[in-house]
Each structure stands twice: as C-alpha cells, then as structure tokens.
Design an enzyme around this catalytic site. Structure first.
Site, PDB file in Angstrom:
ATOM      1  N   ASP A  85       0.882  -1.166   0.000  1.00 49.71           N
ATOM      2  CA  ASP A  85       0.000   0.000   0.000  1.00 49.71           C
ATOM      3  C   ASP A  85       0.918   1.215   0.000  1.00 49.71           C
ATOM      4  O   ASP A  85       1.665   1.433   0.959  1.00 49.71           O
ATOM      5  CB  ASP A  85      -0.892  -0.014   1.249  1.00 49.71           C
ATOM      6  CG  ASP A  85      -1.880   1.146   1.287  1.00 49.71           C
ATOM      7  OD1 ASP A  85      -1.665   2.150   0.585  1.00 49.71           O
ATOM      8  OD2 ASP A  85      -2.870   1.050   2.037  1.00 49.71           O
ATOM      9  N   SER A 166      -1.750  11.498 -16.117  1.00 48.02           N
ATOM     10  CA  SER A 166      -3.063  11.520 -16.758  1.00 48.02           C
ATOM     11  C   SER A 166      -3.192  12.820 -17.542  1.00 48.02           C
ATOM     12  O   SER A 166      -2.473  13.793 -17.270  1.00 48.02           O
ATOM     13  CB  SER A 166      -4.156  11.456 -15.682  1.00 48.02           C
ATOM     14  OG  SER A 166      -5.416  11.784 -16.211  1.00 48.02           O
ATOM     15  N   TYR A 178      -8.305  14.076  -7.362  1.00 54.14           N
ATOM     16  CA  TYR A 178      -7.591  13.398  -8.444  1.00 54.14           C
ATOM     17  C   TYR A 178      -6.750  14.366  -9.276  1.00 54.14           C
ATOM     18  O   TYR A 178      -5.567  14.121  -9.522  1.00 54.14           O
ATOM     19  CB  TYR A 178      -8.586  12.667  -9.348  1.00 54.14           C
ATOM     20  CG  TYR A 178      -7.940  11.936 -10.504  1.00 54.14           C
ATOM     21  CD1 TYR A 178      -7.329  10.692 -10.316  1.00 54.14           C
ATOM     22  CD2 TYR A 178      -7.934  12.477 -11.784  1.00 54.14           C
ATOM     23  CE1 TYR A 178      -6.732  10.024 -11.365  1.00 54.14           C
ATOM     24  CE2 TYR A 178      -7.341  11.814 -12.841  1.00 54.14           C
ATOM     25  CZ  TYR A 178      -6.747  10.584 -12.631  1.00 54.14           C
ATOM     26  OH  TYR A 178      -6.140   9.928 -13.684  1.00 54.14           O
ATOM     27  N   LYS A 182      -2.601  14.690  -9.834  1.00 54.40           N
ATOM     28  CA  LYS A 182      -1.938  14.455 -11.116  1.00 54.40           C
ATOM     29  C   LYS A 182      -1.150  15.673 -11.580  1.00 54.40           C
ATOM     30  O   LYS A 182      -0.099  15.533 -12.211  1.00 54.40           O
ATOM     31  CB  LYS A 182      -2.963  14.034 -12.172  1.00 54.40           C
ATOM     32  CG  LYS A 182      -3.573  12.666 -11.914  1.00 54.40           C
ATOM     33  CD  LYS A 182      -2.514  11.562 -11.859  1.00 54.40           C
ATOM     34  CE  LYS A 182      -3.118  10.183 -11.690  1.00 54.40           C
ATOM     35  NZ  LYS A 182      -2.099   9.104 -11.651  1.00 54.40           N
TER      36      LYS A 182
END
Length: 322
Positions: A85, A166, A178, A182
C-alpha cells in the site's frame, strides 16, 4: 520554388531522423529487474504479464492478496509478487530493502509508478478535506515515496523511471483530489527528470486519456457521487436544483461513451517504449480522446478551455434565480 523543395526535403529528413531515433532499442535487457506498482488490475496487471513474457525479472506490487495470487497464477516463476500500500511509509522502506537484497550490485533497471485511485469526482463545495487527501496520498505522495526509496537502485543501474500521470494532470475538468494529485505528479516528474540527467537515469511521464479500467468505472464513480449528493445539506441541494444529479449523470455518461478507450494495451506499449528505447520520450500522450481533444485543449487559452468544458455542465438552479 527551390525554397519550397528544400523546406519539404528538410521536413522529410527531420521526420526520418526522429522515427529512426525513436525505434532504436537498448540491447541486453533480458533478465533486467523492474518494479511495478498497482498490479492488481488495469495497466499494471497487463504490464506485469507482458514484461514477464519478454524476459524481465518483474517485481509486481499489489494492494490485495487476491490480486497478487491471481497474477502469480498466470505468470512465470521469475515474476515475484508482493503486497504494498503506497500510503504505508514503513512498508515502502521494507520493500525497498527487500528489492535491494534481490538485485544486489546490478541495481533496478525500471520503476513503473502505476498505482493510483480516482477518488470522488464532484463539485468542490460538496467535498471535505478527506475527499482530497486520499487521492493525493496515493497518487502523489505514495509515488514520490516509492521513487525516493528506489532511487539509489535506479541510479546504480542507470535505469528508467516511468510515472503514470493523466491528461487530468494537464487539464482539470472536475472537482476532487484526483486532478490536484496528477498536476503534482507532472511537477515532480519534470523536476526529477532534470535532476537525474547527470546520473544517466531517464524519467518519463505517461498521460493516458480515459481508459476502461477499474479506476475509471463510470458506474462506481456515479454511485460514490450519489452517496455524497444524498448527504448534502438542503441549502446546497437547493442551489444546484433537485434535478441536477440526474441531468449531470446523463451528461457524464454521454461524455464517457464518446471518450472511453476500451483497449488499454497502448498505455502498456508506452511503458515498454519508455523502458526499452534508447531515446525514450519525456511525455507519452495515450488515447484518441487525449490526442484529439484533451491535450490540444490544455494548450488553448483559458477562455476557450472554460467555454468548452462548461458546455458539459448542467446549469444550476441558483443561476436561473438571478
């Protein structure tokens, strides 16, 4: 006329030089060690299988025991799975020490930072800090932490680091953690690439568009968003309008149908090029949606970006009340 002919020949010469250079491969890579994060499903899972078949000695980290067992069952004895993890700093240090003992003086040829999560994608005023924290911890802090611990082994081999970012690291088209995560990956990748040049280490960044993976599952994203919607205070629901959620879901579904790339192999092909090419690219833009829309849009003036992206949003009740 002569100038036009010379210009044409010059363009052809540059194109030929670039394509020839792009196809040049590093020799004697069989048996080299590579470490890949996020191999339970998606890009990492396919990459582990393909690189194993190509003769690399793959260390494939998985988040779950089920993912590790399933991957091990369909790969060679040479591939080794381990649980990781990337939010667990102590575990990262232990894994790095284990990898060091395995590779010894040879070092680590490749590190593919692929582990990532989407997190909740919703308007910013629906969220709290924890909705931002988890994607940033996994996608950015975890990636940096793994890189720092593996870096001495990469430098020893004068190898490669491949960071999976991304198109969302170039253009933020929704709220949530998110996109900040990124954008952070892009910044870390660029500084790392320049820092490592003197050591012969090449650093590459892959920028996929929207691909059909567990991370981008539209049904899962919609369900998570609906849970938040149902918990919103009445005043915020009133601002957005009672029909907002259904209308927004329909628009997102339509966008997903247009943009979704079902074949994930092009992303793995970019990983392979980054690991095996004599002259890997600094950035790999992957997916028709990324190449034809998201990437060009990211380079346009803000007013054009906002105009096009806002067209995919539902008009709010508060806007009609003005």
């Amino acid at each position: 006329m002569l100038f036009c002919i010379l210009l044409f020949l010059g363009i052809i010469s540059l194109w030929w030089h670039w394509t020839t250079r792009d196809r040049m491969k590093v020799t004697n890579l069989t048996g080299k060690y590579i470490f890949i994060t996020g191999c339970d499903t998606g890009f990492g899972n396919m990459a582990a299988k393909i690189f194993d078949k190509k003769g690399f000695r793959v260390f494939a980290s998985c988040l779950t025991e089920t993912g590790a067992k399933e991957l091990k069952a369909v790969t060679s004895k040479q591939l080794q799975t381990l649980l990781l993890d990337v939010r667990d700093s102590d575990r990262i240090k232990k894994v790095a020490a284990w990898v060091k003992a395995e590779v010894q003086s040879e070092g680590l040829w490749g590190l593919v930072n692929n582990a990532g999560i989407m997190g909740l994608s919703a308007p910013t005023d629906w969220l709290d800090i924890e909705h931002f924290r988890e994607p940033i911890e996994v996608n950015l802090i975890g990636l940096i932490n793994v890189t720092l611990n593996m870096l001495p082994l990469i430098k020893k081999a004068k190898g490669r680091i491949v960071n999976v970012s991304s198109v969302g690291g170039r253009l933020a088209f929704s709220g949530g953690g998110y996109f900040p995560s990124k954008f952070g990956v892009e910044g870390f990748n660029d500084s790392l690439r320049r820092d490592m040049k003197a050591f012969g280490v090449k650093v590459c960044c892959i920028q996929p568009g929207l691909f059909k993976t567990a991370l981008s599952n539209p049904a899962k994203i919609l369900k998570e968003k609906e849970v938040i919607w149902n918990k919103l205070p009445p005043d915020i629901k009133k601002q957005y309008g009672e029909e907002y959620f259904q209308k927004d879901a329909a628009k997102k579904q339509k966008l997903s149908e247009i943009c979704l790339n079902k074949d994930i192999s092009p992303v793995v092909q970019c990983m392979e090029h980054a690991l095996t090419s004599l002259h890997p690219r600094a950035h790999y833009i992957v997916g028709q949606d990324a190449k034809l829309f998201w990437n060009p849009l990211s380079r346009m003036p803000t007013v054009i970006q906002d105009l096009l992206l806002m067209r995919n949003r539902v008009e709010l009740a508060v806007s009609n009340a003005k």
